[in-house]
Structures are given as C-alpha cells and as structure tokens.
Design a protein around this motif. Structure first.
Motif, PDB file in Angstrom:
ATOM      1  N   VAL A 281       0.944  -1.165   0.026  1.00  0.00           N
ATOM      2  CA  VAL A 281       0.079  -0.036   0.166  1.00  0.00           C
ATOM      3  C   VAL A 281       0.883   1.362  -0.163  1.00  0.00           C
ATOM      4  O   VAL A 281       0.556   1.994  -0.673  1.00  0.00           O
ATOM      5  N   MET A 282       1.798   1.097   0.930  1.00  0.00           N
ATOM      6  CA  MET A 282       2.657   2.343   0.638  1.00  0.00           C
ATOM      7  C   MET A 282       3.669   2.495  -0.380  1.00  0.00           C
ATOM      8  O   MET A 282       3.550   3.644  -0.843  1.00  0.00           O
ATOM      9  N   LEU A 283       3.783   1.404  -1.056  1.00  0.00           N
ATOM     10  CA  LEU A 283       4.617   1.630  -2.359  1.00  0.00           C
ATOM     11  C   LEU A 283       3.838   2.299  -3.450  1.00  0.00           C
ATOM     12  O   LEU A 283       4.006   3.057  -4.255  1.00  0.00           O
TER      13      LEU A 283
ATOM     14  N   LEU B 182      13.167  10.391  -3.237  1.00  0.00           N
ATOM     15  CA  LEU B 182      11.891   9.538  -3.361  1.00  0.00           C
ATOM     16  C   LEU B 182      12.229   8.152  -4.121  1.00  0.00           C
ATOM     17  O   LEU B 182      11.766   7.196  -3.958  1.00  0.00           O
ATOM     18  N   PHE B 183      12.923   8.344  -5.051  1.00  0.00           N
ATOM     19  CA  PHE B 183      13.128   7.230  -6.000  1.00  0.00           C
ATOM     20  C   PHE B 183      13.890   6.192  -5.434  1.00  0.00           C
ATOM     21  O   PHE B 183      13.985   4.971  -5.261  1.00  0.00           O
ATOM     22  N   ARG B 184      14.881   6.784  -4.403  1.00  0.00           N
ATOM     23  CA  ARG B 184      15.916   6.006  -3.444  1.00  0.00           C
ATOM     24  C   ARG B 184      14.986   5.404  -2.335  1.00  0.00           C
ATOM     25  O   ARG B 184      15.280   4.025  -2.170  1.00  0.00           O
TER      26      ARG B 184
ATOM     27  N   VAL C 279       1.999   6.790  -6.770  1.00  0.00           N
ATOM     28  CA  VAL C 279       1.117   7.490  -7.360  1.00  0.00           C
ATOM     29  C   VAL C 279       1.418   9.090  -7.028  1.00  0.00           C
ATOM     30  O   VAL C 279       1.697   9.904  -7.895  1.00  0.00           O
ATOM     31  N   PHE C 280       2.345   9.369  -5.958  1.00  0.00           N
ATOM     32  CA  PHE C 280       2.824  10.581  -5.712  1.00  0.00           C
ATOM     33  C   PHE C 280       3.679  10.879  -6.795  1.00  0.00           C
ATOM     34  O   PHE C 280       4.019  12.161  -7.199  1.00  0.00           O
TER      35      PHE C 280
ATOM     36  N   ALA D 162       5.678  19.223  -8.929  1.00  0.00           N
ATOM     37  CA  ALA D 162       6.308  20.447  -8.427  1.00  0.00           C
ATOM     38  C   ALA D 162       7.487  20.098  -7.397  1.00  0.00           C
ATOM     39  O   ALA D 162       8.169  20.957  -6.868  1.00  0.00           O
ATOM     40  N   VAL D 163       7.699  18.712  -7.273  1.00  0.00           N
ATOM     41  CA  VAL D 163       8.967  18.311  -6.208  1.00  0.00           C
ATOM     42  C   VAL D 163      10.104  18.626  -6.941  1.00  0.00           C
ATOM     43  O   VAL D 163      10.436  18.433  -8.412  1.00  0.00           O
ATOM     44  N   SER D 164      11.257  19.131  -6.454  1.00  0.00           N
ATOM     45  CA  SER D 164      12.359  19.486  -6.765  1.00  0.00           C
ATOM     46  C   SER D 164      13.239  18.007  -7.128  1.00  0.00           C
ATOM     47  O   SER D 164      12.937  16.997  -6.913  1.00  0.00           O
TER      48      SER D 164
END
Length: 82
Positions: A27-29, A50-52, A34-35, A41-43
């Motif tokens: 679920v968290m993945l 986040l990918f790491r 999705v995020f 707008a994320v740097s």
C-alpha cells in the motif's frame, strides 16, 4: 501501545503479521508511486530521494516475500501466493 493492537498481535501468528506487513508495504509503495507521477512540483533532489526510498521499499518488500515463501512452502517449488 494501543490495547487493540496488542490484542491483535497476541491473536495472530508471526506468519500472519509477516503477510500483513508485506501488504502494508504494498500500500505504501502504491501511494508513493502515485505521488511520484502526480506531483510535478517536487524538486529534482527530492524526486531523487523519493526514488531511492522506493528502491529501498521494493527491496524490503522482496525480502518479506522471500520470508513468506519460506514460511509457507508450496508442494513443489517452495513458492506460495499468500
């Protein structure tokens, strides 16, 4: 700790908790994926973090899946879908 959690933990086996933990990570993945798609707008630096994080969570999920397979061996190949 919450008494409801304590009672649930007492009533379930470690194998049940392992499956539940794998499901929680799934679920968290999914939410993280999705995020990552929906939040432009994320740097770049934050997206890299986040990918790491996603890679680490995927590895964690894979380890949980291996442990589940070992806990619930199938008749021929040792794999089971739980």
């Amino acid at each position: 700790m919450n008494n409801k959690i304590d009672e649930t933990e007492k009533e379930s086996s470690w194998q049940d908790r392992l499956v539940r933990e794998r499901d929680d990570v799934d679920v968290m993945l999914e939410r993280l994926n999705v995020f990552l798609v929906a939040e432009p707008a994320v740097s770049v630096e934050e997206k890299n973090r986040l990918f790491r994080q996603r890679r680490a969570m995927e590895e964690y999920r894979n380890v949980l899946a291996e442990r589940i397979s070992a806990a619930f061996p199938g008749p021929k190949d040792g794999n089971v879908v739980v």
